[in-house]
Design a protein around this motif. Structure first.
Motif, PDB file in Angstrom:
ATOM      1  N   ALA A   1       5.254  -4.672  -2.246  1.00  0.00           N
ATOM      2  CA  ALA A   1       4.811  -5.048  -3.585  1.00  0.00           C
ATOM      3  C   ALA A   1       4.574  -3.833  -4.467  1.00  0.00           C
ATOM      4  CB  ALA A   1       3.540  -5.896  -3.495  1.00  0.00           C
ATOM      5  N   ARG A   2       3.903  -2.814  -3.917  1.00  0.00           N
ATOM      6  CA  ARG A   2       3.607  -1.632  -4.728  1.00  0.00           C
ATOM      7  C   ARG A   2       4.887  -0.850  -5.058  1.00  0.00           C
ATOM      8  NH1 ARG A   2      -2.017  -0.600  -4.527  1.00  0.00           N
ATOM      9  NH2 ARG A   2      -2.928  -2.669  -4.724  1.00  0.00           N
ATOM     10  N   LEU A   3       5.792  -0.751  -4.097  1.00  0.00           N
ATOM     11  CA  LEU A   3       7.039  -0.034  -4.339  1.00  0.00           C
ATOM     12  C   LEU A   3       7.897  -0.770  -5.363  1.00  0.00           C
ATOM     13  CD1 LEU A   3       8.519   2.512  -3.387  1.00  0.00           C
ATOM     14  CD2 LEU A   3       9.611   1.135  -1.614  1.00  0.00           C
ATOM     15  N   LEU A   4       7.963  -2.085  -5.251  1.00  0.00           N
ATOM     16  CA  LEU A   4       8.705  -2.882  -6.227  1.00  0.00           C
ATOM     17  C   LEU A   4       8.134  -2.734  -7.629  1.00  0.00           C
ATOM     18  CD1 LEU A   4       9.490  -6.299  -4.509  1.00  0.00           C
ATOM     19  CD2 LEU A   4      11.113  -4.883  -5.767  1.00  0.00           C
ATOM     20  N   GLU A   5       6.830  -2.839  -7.729  1.00  0.00           N
ATOM     21  CA  GLU A   5       6.177  -2.744  -9.033  1.00  0.00           C
ATOM     22  C   GLU A   5       6.506  -1.418  -9.701  1.00  0.00           C
ATOM     23  OE1 GLU A   5       1.665  -3.141 -10.925  1.00  0.00           O
ATOM     24  OE2 GLU A   5       1.939  -2.826  -8.775  1.00  0.00           O
TER      25      GLU A   5
END
Length: 357
Positions: A32-36
């Motif tokens: 989630a953090r990498l995608l964001e």
């Protein structure tokens, strides 16, 4: 770096993620953090396995990064891979790293097929990259993107707490070895002990293991008074537990990275850890904690350090002094996403022809 100046990845970039990607886990948080952060630099799609099958059938063009949770879906899809899709495996954990998994387990077969046929890998640690190379998979690109910090670090140095509490961050699953470690602890705890333990993690993934953990504590009065099952905790609330802890302990048999260990370092906590995978990389033995080979050794070290905390207090002071440097080394998710996109765009896929059965 200006996104326009970065190497450009041709076609769509798509992450194929599990249906429960909103649930709390280290892998889901990393994704989630990498995608964001990546979406701040270019469009990135996130789809589930069902949608991926539709895009395979339609012959969509793009680079697909597939979470290892979907290993079975990946293996099944191999025979119908479109020419215009490039498939990379996002390796959080592999079945072959699971303690006690039978040699003839179907998951091992799926793993072998996928590793031999995928176009590359995205991994979170040097340990996993080295593991893949050691298995003869270095001919395909291995994109290494360590996680940035998932939670904020301590704002200022803390003094040694008057009533030390320990912290364990682990979903209640067999690989994390919480139940057998608690069994060892139950045989060592004394009425004179003055410590507590907050155990953070989900209990819905492997209900039998979770039930065993609760049963061990319930059957041991001296643990009932000291061990608190907190359950799943949101990333935003994690700092509260790191801030009040004097020590983090990990009994896990295998950590391909160990995000909780990284967070503990950023909060200035000493660490007692069981050797396995990348876990020992977070500890300087005898300076900021200890690395133990066996669960009984880990239980011995845990009670000894909390009963006679002279060494532990020294480790705590060193860890507190190094917390700011630990935060700086981790970097932010923007830098992690920039690294991911640049490595994907620069990778050379020409030397590998996937083997598909």
């Amino acid at each position: 770096m200006d996104p326009a100046a970065e190497p450009q990845l041709p076609g769509r970039l798509v992450f194929v993620l599990p249906d429960d990607r909103q649930r709390i886990s280290g892998g889901n948080l990393y994704n989630a953090r990498l995608l964001e952060a990546a979406r701040e630099r270019r469009p990135v799609a996130a789809i589930d396995a069902a949608r991926w099958r539709e895009e395979i059938a339609a012959g969509e063009i793009g680079t697909y990064v597939v979470d290892t949770v979907l290993l079975r879906d990946f293996a099944v899809a191999l025979s119908s891979k479109p020419a215009g899709q490039r498939w990379l495996l996002l390796v959080h954990h592999l079945p072959s790293l699971e303690p006690g998994l039978a040699e003839d387990a179907p998951a091992r077969h799926d793993e072998a097929r996928v590793l031999a046929a995928c176009d590359g890998f995205v991994v979170a640690s040097r340990f996993t990259a080295a593991l893949l190379r050691a298995r003869g998979l270095g001919a395909v690109p291995i994109v290494t993107v360590p996680p940035a910090l998932a939670v904020g670090a301590a704002a200022e140095r803390r003094a040694w707490p008057s009533a030390p509490r320990a912290l364990m961050v682990a979903n209640l699953i067999a690989r994390k070895a919480v139940a057998p470690w608690l069994e060892h602890l139950a045989r060592r705890v004394l009425p004179t002990d003055r410590w507590g333990l907050d155990l953070l993690g989900r209990d819905d993934l492997e209900p039998d293991h979770a039930a065993a953990c609760h049963q061990i504590v319930a059957a041991t009065p001296l643990l009932r008074d000291r061990v608190c099952f907190v359950g799943a905790v949101s990333p935003e609330a994690m700092s509260t537990y790191y801030q009040r802890a004097a020590l983090l302990v990990s009994a896990s048999a295998m950590e391909t990275f160990g995000m909780a260990l990284q967070e503990a370092r950023a909060h200035g906590l000493p660490i007692l850890v069981r050797a396995g995978g990348h876990a020992a990389a977070h500890v300087e033995p005898g300076v900021t904690g200890l690395v133990c080979d066996r669960l009984d050794e880990l239980a011995d070290a845990f009670v000894q350090q909390l009963r006679e905390p002279t060494a532990l207090r020294s480790w705590f002071d060193v860890a507190q002094a190094r917390a700011a440097a630990a935060v700086a080394r981790c970097g932010g998710w923007t830098e992690a996403a920039q690294s991911l996109l640049a490595q994907l765009a620069a990778a050379d896929y020409s030397s590998h022809r996937p083997a598909i059965e």
